[in-house]
Design an enzyme around this catalytic site. Structure first.
Site, short mmCIF file in Angstrom:
data_model
loop_
_atom_site.label_atom_id
_atom_site.label_comp_id
_atom_site.label_asym_id
_atom_site.label_seq_id
_atom_site.Cartn_x
_atom_site.Cartn_y
_atom_site.Cartn_z
N SER A 46 -9.86 2.49 -4.04
CA SER A 46 -10.33 3.71 -3.36
C SER A 46 -11.16 4.57 -4.31
O SER A 46 -11.14 4.40 -5.54
CB SER A 46 -9.16 4.53 -2.82
N THR A 47 -11.81 5.54 -3.69
CA THR A 47 -12.66 6.49 -4.42
C THR A 47 -11.85 7.37 -5.38
O THR A 47 -12.39 7.95 -6.31
CB THR A 47 -13.42 7.34 -3.38
N LYS A 48 -10.53 7.44 -5.16
CA LYS A 48 -9.71 8.33 -5.97
C LYS A 48 -9.54 7.86 -7.41
O LYS A 48 -9.13 8.62 -8.28
CB LYS A 48 -8.35 8.53 -5.31
N ASP A 49 -9.87 6.57 -7.67
CA ASP A 49 -9.87 6.10 -9.07
C ASP A 49 -10.79 6.98 -9.92
O ASP A 49 -10.53 7.24 -11.09
CB ASP A 49 -10.41 4.67 -9.16
N ALA A 52 -9.08 10.34 -10.71
CA ALA A 52 -7.93 10.14 -11.60
C ALA A 52 -8.42 9.94 -13.04
O ALA A 52 -7.94 10.61 -13.96
CB ALA A 52 -7.10 8.95 -11.14
#
Ligand code: PMP
Length: 344
Positions: A46-49, A52
């Protein structure tokens, strides 16, 4: 002796630089040219990597994080998974305070990635000491050298996309992008990309995708928070019942709302027409394209980039389950193939 081996140092080296993939059959009837930024190609799917690793790197640069420090956040979703993944590689503890509404599958997934998960009661108010917000705050206060990511109120969430997703899209389109269509939850993705792109070309049109049951569209139009807009909906990660400071409303030209049902069918159609197995909000973004095209927003010179935030595998027991679709009363018009069971 060390041989020259072509290998990445760790999964972290694979974050970002996701492909832009042309959409063909799914947009054949629409005006314009469509390109999807497929964020499922990140190692955590996902784009959340991106946020993070970016937020943790910034905290390291400021000396807030040192070996053995603790990362704290309040999500069972993609951000939790990405934080757990980055924490493993970098040697941090990762604590996630999540709501008891989170599915057991999600909690197991986070624990499998080494996170310590506190399951907090869902039906208490946000200021109740048992709520996941309060538990996260307390753990942050009690844990020396910890970092509370707080993605809805963290400007670094926007900066992460300004530093990576925005420049990637500009380069991949050689500056020929005319429209950006992206879902808005924390608003980090759309705000960071839009800020970068508008600095390059202020004529690029930016359209946010919002859910019925969320306040974002109305707030953008009126500047007022209207709690009459708030009611439950099923899409996870899109829309909000508060105004996140991580959304820069000034760089978004307009919002469009999509329904749970249309978005679910759009995701299923995306898999069948493009071979892209993406999450529920990717379906929402596809549905937004359909509505925008019907409104005459695009012409044949339009180069539209749409962001697909995550992978379909996280939604097997939801939009990709016929049973779930049926239980929601999503009857749609999709022609289902009869499932054939063969006995050996
Ligand atoms: N889609 C999914 C699946 C998400 O998890 C999120 C994050 N909440 C979004 C879209 C929206 O991204 P952002 O928070 O950057 O607005």
């Amino acid at each position: 002796m060390e041989h020259k081996i072509n290998a990445y140092d760790s999964v972290l080296d694979l974050i970002g630089n996701t492909p832009l993939i042309k959409l063909n059959r799914s947009t054949a009837q629409f005006q314009g040219n469509y390109y999807a930024k497929v964020e499922a190609f990140n190692p955590g799917h996902s784009t959340k990597d991106r946020i993070a690793s970016f937020i943790i790197d910034e905290a390291e640069k400021k000396g807030i994080l040192t070996e053995g420090s603790t990362i704290i956040e309040t999500t069972s979703g993609n951000t939790g998974f990405s934080l757990a993944m980055v924490s493993i590689i970098k040697g941090y503890d990762c604590i996630l305070a999540v709501s008891s509404k989170s599915s057991p599958d999600k909690i197991d997934m986070l624990r499998s990635m080494g996170a310590k998960v506190y399951v907090c009661p869902a039906h208490v108010s946000a200021d109740d000491p048992r709520s996941y917000y309060e538990v996260a705050k307390r753990l942050h206060d009690e844990t020396k050298g910890s970092v509370y990511i707080n993605q809805y109120f963290n400007e670094l969430n926007v900066d992460a996309h300004y530093a990576s997703t925005g420049p990637e899209i500009w380069e991949q389109t050689n500056g020929h992008i005319t429209h950006l269509v992206a879902c808005s939850g924390t608003g980090g993705t759309i705000s960071g990309i839009a800020r970068y792109l508008k600095e390059k070309n202020s004529n690029i049109n930016v359209i946010g995708v919002d859910a019925f049951g969320s306040v974002l569209k109305k707030y953008h139009e009126t500047g007022k928070f209207d709690n009459k807009e708030i009611y439950p909906y099923r899409i996870e990660g899109l829309g909000k019942n508060l105004i996140p400071s991580s959304t820069d409303f000034d760089v978004i030209d307009e919002f469009i709302k999509v329904t749970d049902e249309d978005s679910a069918y759009a995701a299923r159609e995306l898999a069948r027409t493009e071979g892209i197995f993406a999450g529920y909000t990717s379906g929402a973004a596809m549905q937004a394209l359909r509505q925008l095209d019907a409104l005459g927003k695009f012409d044949n010179d339009s180069n539209i980039v749409v962001v697909f935030p995550d992978h379909g595998s996280r939604y097997m027991s939801k939009i990709y389950s016929d049973k779930w679709m049926e239980n929601q009363g999503f009857l749609g018009t999709e022609v289902m193939e009869e499932t054939q069971s063969v006995e050996f």
